[in-house]
Design a protein around this motif. Structure first.
Motif, PDB file in Angstrom:
ATOM      1  N   ARG A  12       0.839  -1.188   0.000  1.00 16.38           N
ATOM      2  CA  ARG A  12       0.000   0.000   0.000  1.00 16.38           C
ATOM      3  C   ARG A  12       0.881   1.246   0.000  1.00 16.38           C
ATOM      4  NH1 ARG A  12      -5.277   1.085   3.790  1.00 16.38           N
ATOM      5  NH2 ARG A  12      -5.425   3.337   3.518  1.00 16.38           N
ATOM      6  N   ASN A  13       0.655   2.084  -1.017  1.00 11.37           N
ATOM      7  CA  ASN A  13       1.452   3.300  -1.146  1.00 11.37           C
ATOM      8  C   ASN A  13       0.784   4.494  -0.472  1.00 11.37           C
ATOM      9  OD1 ASN A  13       3.100   1.689  -2.609  1.00 11.37           O
ATOM     10  ND2 ASN A  13       2.785   2.664  -4.576  1.00 11.37           N
ATOM     11  N   GLU A  14      -0.464   4.741  -0.834  1.00  6.45           N
ATOM     12  CA  GLU A  14      -1.144   5.896  -0.254  1.00  6.45           C
ATOM     13  C   GLU A  14      -2.654   5.763  -0.438  1.00  6.45           C
ATOM     14  OE1 GLU A  14      -0.748   9.610  -2.389  1.00  6.45           O
ATOM     15  OE2 GLU A  14       0.069   8.556  -4.141  1.00  6.45           O
ATOM     16  N   GLU A  15      -3.360   6.633   0.228  1.00  9.17           N
ATOM     17  CA  GLU A  15      -4.809   6.721   0.107  1.00  9.17           C
ATOM     18  C   GLU A  15      -5.156   8.160  -0.259  1.00  9.17           C
ATOM     19  OE1 GLU A  15      -8.924   6.017   2.723  1.00  9.17           O
ATOM     20  OE2 GLU A  15      -6.983   5.294   3.436  1.00  9.17           O
ATOM     21  N   VAL A  16      -5.925   8.312  -1.343  1.00 10.23           N
ATOM     22  CA  VAL A  16      -6.275   9.633  -1.850  1.00 10.23           C
ATOM     23  C   VAL A  16      -7.773   9.839  -1.685  1.00 10.23           C
ATOM     24  CG1 VAL A  16      -6.301  11.157  -3.864  1.00 10.23           C
ATOM     25  CG2 VAL A  16      -4.391   9.569  -3.511  1.00 10.23           C
ATOM     26  N   VAL A  17      -8.136  10.945  -1.040  1.00  7.91           N
ATOM     27  CA  VAL A  17      -9.546  11.296  -0.878  1.00  7.91           C
ATOM     28  C   VAL A  17     -10.000  12.053  -2.124  1.00  7.91           C
ATOM     29  CG1 VAL A  17     -11.243  12.522   0.510  1.00  7.91           C
ATOM     30  CG2 VAL A  17      -9.288  11.397   1.612  1.00  7.91           C
ATOM     31  N   LEU A  18     -11.101  11.630  -2.718  1.00 12.36           N
ATOM     32  CA  LEU A  18     -11.617  12.269  -3.929  1.00 12.36           C
ATOM     33  C   LEU A  18     -12.455  13.484  -3.534  1.00 12.36           C
ATOM     34  CD1 LEU A  18     -12.627   9.100  -5.987  1.00 12.36           C
ATOM     35  CD2 LEU A  18     -10.462  10.354  -6.000  1.00 12.36           C
ATOM     36  N   GLU A  19     -11.773  14.533  -3.157  1.00 15.75           N
ATOM     37  CA  GLU A  19     -12.456  15.743  -2.711  1.00 15.75           C
ATOM     38  C   GLU A  19     -12.900  16.616  -3.882  1.00 15.75           C
ATOM     39  OE1 GLU A  19     -10.302  16.559   1.569  1.00 15.75           O
ATOM     40  OE2 GLU A  19      -9.352  17.389  -0.241  1.00 15.75           O
ATOM     41  N   LYS A  20     -12.174  16.524  -4.977  1.00  7.18           N
ATOM     42  CA  LYS A  20     -12.483  17.360  -6.130  1.00  7.18           C
ATOM     43  C   LYS A  20     -13.524  16.674  -7.014  1.00  7.18           C
ATOM     44  CE  LYS A  20      -8.820  18.940  -8.213  1.00  7.18           C
ATOM     45  NZ  LYS A  20      -7.488  18.971  -8.863  1.00  7.18           N
ATOM     46  N   GLY A  21     -14.192  17.452  -7.814  1.00  3.71           N
ATOM     47  CA  GLY A  21     -15.180  16.875  -8.730  1.00  3.71           C
ATOM     48  C   GLY A  21     -14.538  16.171  -9.897  1.00  3.71           C
ATOM     49  N   PHE A  22     -13.221  16.442 -10.124  1.00  3.22           N
ATOM     50  CA  PHE A  22     -12.505  15.828 -11.234  1.00  3.22           C
ATOM     51  C   PHE A  22     -11.101  15.472 -10.763  1.00  3.22           C
ATOM     52  CE2 PHE A  22      -9.832  15.838 -15.016  1.00  3.22           C
ATOM     53  CZ  PHE A  22     -10.597  15.112 -15.914  1.00  3.22           C
ATOM     54  N   THR A  23     -10.764  14.182 -10.830  1.00  2.00           N
ATOM     55  CA  THR A  23      -9.455  13.709 -10.371  1.00  2.00           C
ATOM     56  C   THR A  23      -8.716  13.106 -11.545  1.00  2.00           C
ATOM     57  OG1 THR A  23     -10.353  13.229  -8.170  1.00  2.00           O
ATOM     58  CG2 THR A  23      -8.270  12.180  -8.761  1.00  2.00           C
ATOM     59  N   LEU A  24      -7.507  13.575 -11.781  1.00  2.00           N
ATOM     60  CA  LEU A  24      -6.702  13.112 -12.902  1.00  2.00           C
ATOM     61  C   LEU A  24      -5.661  12.107 -12.420  1.00  2.00           C
ATOM     62  CD1 LEU A  24      -6.108  13.467 -15.947  1.00  2.00           C
ATOM     63  CD2 LEU A  24      -4.455  15.238 -15.312  1.00  2.00           C
ATOM     64  N   VAL A  25      -5.518  11.002 -13.158  1.00  2.00           N
ATOM     65  CA  VAL A  25      -4.557   9.954 -12.835  1.00  2.00           C
ATOM     66  C   VAL A  25      -3.544   9.860 -13.980  1.00  2.00           C
ATOM     67  CG1 VAL A  25      -4.222   7.517 -12.269  1.00  2.00           C
ATOM     68  CG2 VAL A  25      -6.340   8.681 -11.602  1.00  2.00           C
ATOM     69  N   GLY A  26      -2.243   9.947 -13.665  1.00  2.00           N
ATOM     70  CA  GLY A  26      -1.243   9.822 -14.717  1.00  2.00           C
ATOM     71  C   GLY A  26       0.137  10.234 -14.270  1.00  2.00           C
ATOM     72  N   LYS A  27       1.045  10.365 -15.246  1.00  3.38           N
ATOM     73  CA  LYS A  27       2.425  10.768 -14.967  1.00  3.38           C
ATOM     74  C   LYS A  27       2.611  12.280 -15.022  1.00  3.38           C
ATOM     75  CE  LYS A  27       4.266   8.195 -18.180  1.00  3.38           C
ATOM     76  NZ  LYS A  27       5.267   7.494 -19.016  1.00  3.38           N
ATOM     77  N   SER A  28       1.604  12.953 -15.513  1.00  2.00           N
ATOM     78  CA  SER A  28       1.706  14.399 -15.659  1.00  2.00           C
ATOM     79  C   SER A  28       1.901  15.066 -14.298  1.00  2.00           C
ATOM     80  CB  SER A  28       0.442  14.937 -16.330  1.00  2.00           C
ATOM     81  OG  SER A  28       0.414  16.349 -16.286  1.00  2.00           O
ATOM     82  N   PRO A  29       2.713  16.107 -14.239  1.00  2.00           N
ATOM     83  CA  PRO A  29       2.895  16.826 -12.964  1.00  2.00           C
ATOM     84  C   PRO A  29       1.602  17.402 -12.413  1.00  2.00           C
ATOM     85  CG  PRO A  29       4.606  17.414 -14.530  1.00  2.00           C
ATOM     86  CD  PRO A  29       3.613  16.613 -15.301  1.00  2.00           C
ATOM     87  N   SER A  30       0.644  17.620 -13.307  1.00  2.44           N
ATOM     88  CA  SER A  30      -0.628  18.170 -12.857  1.00  2.44           C
ATOM     89  C   SER A  30      -1.610  17.095 -12.384  1.00  2.44           C
ATOM     90  CB  SER A  30      -1.280  18.978 -13.983  1.00  2.44           C
ATOM     91  OG  SER A  30      -1.519  18.146 -15.112  1.00  2.44           O
ATOM     92  N   ALA A  31      -1.215  15.820 -12.453  1.00  3.00           N
ATOM     93  CA  ALA A  31      -2.106  14.733 -12.062  1.00  3.00           C
ATOM     94  C   ALA A  31      -2.346  14.751 -10.555  1.00  3.00           C
ATOM     95  CB  ALA A  31      -1.532  13.386 -12.488  1.00  3.00           C
ATOM     96  N   ASP A  32      -3.554  14.456 -10.158  1.00  2.00           N
ATOM     97  CA  ASP A  32      -3.890  14.384  -8.735  1.00  2.00           C
ATOM     98  C   ASP A  32      -3.374  13.084  -8.119  1.00  2.00           C
ATOM     99  OD1 ASP A  32      -5.682  16.849  -8.593  1.00  2.00           O
ATOM    100  OD2 ASP A  32      -6.664  15.702 -10.177  1.00  2.00           O
ATOM    101  N   ILE A  33      -3.392  12.019  -8.922  1.00  5.11           N
ATOM    102  CA  ILE A  33      -2.835  10.735  -8.486  1.00  5.11           C
ATOM    103  C   ILE A  33      -1.676  10.426  -9.417  1.00  5.11           C
ATOM    104  CG2 ILE A  33      -3.288   8.268  -8.162  1.00  5.11           C
ATOM    105  CD1 ILE A  33      -6.194   8.924  -7.631  1.00  5.11           C
ATOM    106  N   ARG A  34      -0.451  10.523  -8.889  1.00  4.93           N
ATOM    107  CA  ARG A  34       0.747  10.348  -9.710  1.00  4.93           C
ATOM    108  C   ARG A  34       1.139   8.871  -9.743  1.00  4.93           C
ATOM    109  NH1 ARG A  34       4.190  14.678 -10.114  1.00  4.93           N
ATOM    110  NH2 ARG A  34       5.357  13.281 -11.496  1.00  4.93           N
ATOM    111  N   ILE A  35       1.325   8.367 -10.956  1.00 10.02           N
ATOM    112  CA  ILE A  35       1.790   6.991 -11.132  1.00 10.02           C
ATOM    113  C   ILE A  35       2.900   6.999 -12.171  1.00 10.02           C
ATOM    114  CG2 ILE A  35      -0.435   5.957 -10.524  1.00 10.02           C
ATOM    115  CD1 ILE A  35      -0.905   5.438 -13.486  1.00 10.02           C
ATOM    116  N   GLU A  36       3.813   6.051 -12.032  1.00 11.67           N
ATOM    117  CA  GLU A  36       4.876   5.867 -13.012  1.00 11.67           C
ATOM    118  C   GLU A  36       4.625   4.538 -13.699  1.00 11.67           C
ATOM    119  OE1 GLU A  36       7.088   8.031 -13.836  1.00 11.67           O
ATOM    120  OE2 GLU A  36       6.530   9.473 -12.270  1.00 11.67           O
TER     121      GLU A  36
END
Length: 207
Positions: A12-36
């Motif tokens: 388990r790496n982390e837990e992210v609360v979906l507080e925003k109406g739009f959550t972005l997942v990706g490698k982009s620096p602007s992503a809310d959930i960062r993955i490699e």
């Protein structure tokens, strides 16, 4: 509130609360959930809140996102759905669904029960082992037996009466035909009377 629990390599790496109406997942620096990931995509997926629901959208061109083992492009997420992106496993949790009576455990149990019932061969005696309802099933079979027996008996009686009526009609017809037809003796007497009358007439002419 909905959350995403992120795991990689079983940890388990982390837990992210979906507080925003739009959550972005990706490698982009602007992503809310960062993955490699090995994928070249900067943006892998998005999770958008639509009303009371959370909708997962695959933003890749390779259709590399799975939910519960099935490849998807768009999916309304439910509590404990497992999202797979490359080596990452993300569990979606929605406390609102978990707090409902039964929750997803009830749905899973019902699905398993239906699957087991579908595999079982259907046996006639199962209805009588069903518990209290077995007595009512017996009563239903008894009533059906009585009704079917009554219908069969009535049909047989009607058939027998028709056969008897047809036989009597045939006998009456035969008797009437016999009565209407002249007997052989009567025919013979008529022939003799005609011959006698002819002889008398012939004798009278000769005189």
């Amino acid at each position: 509130m909905a959350t995403i629990i992120i795991r990689r390599d079983g940890k388990r790496n982390e837990e992210v609360v979906l507080e925003k109406g739009f959550t972005l997942v990706g490698k982009s620096p602007s992503a809310d959930i960062r993955i490699e990931d090995l994928d070249d995509s900067e943006e892998h997926a998005s999770i958008a809140q639509v009303g009371e629901s959370y909708v997962l959208n695959d933003l890749t061109a390779s259709a590399a996102i799975q939910v519960n083992g099935q490849t998807v492009k768009k999916r309304i997420l439910k509590d404990r759905d497992l999202i797979t992106i490359g080596e990452y496993r993300m569990t979606f949790q929605d406390k609102r669904e978990s707090d409902q009576p039964g929750g997803i455990e009830m749905e899973v149990a019902q699905s398993l029960q239906q699957s087991e019932l579908a595999k079982r061969p259907i046996k006639f005696n199962d209805s009588f082992r069903a518990g209290p309802g077995g007595k009512s099933n017996i009563a239903i079979f008894v009533v059906l037996g009585v009704v079917l027996g009554g219908v069969f008996y009535a049909s047989y009686q009607s058939y027998a009466e028709r056969k008897e009526t047809d036989a009597r009609a045939a006998q009456a017809k035969a008797a009437a035909a016999a009565a209407a037809a002249p007997s052989e003796a009567a025919k013979k007497r008529d022939a003799e009377r005609i011959q006698e009358s002819a002889r008398v007439l012939e004798s009278s002419i000769k005189r």
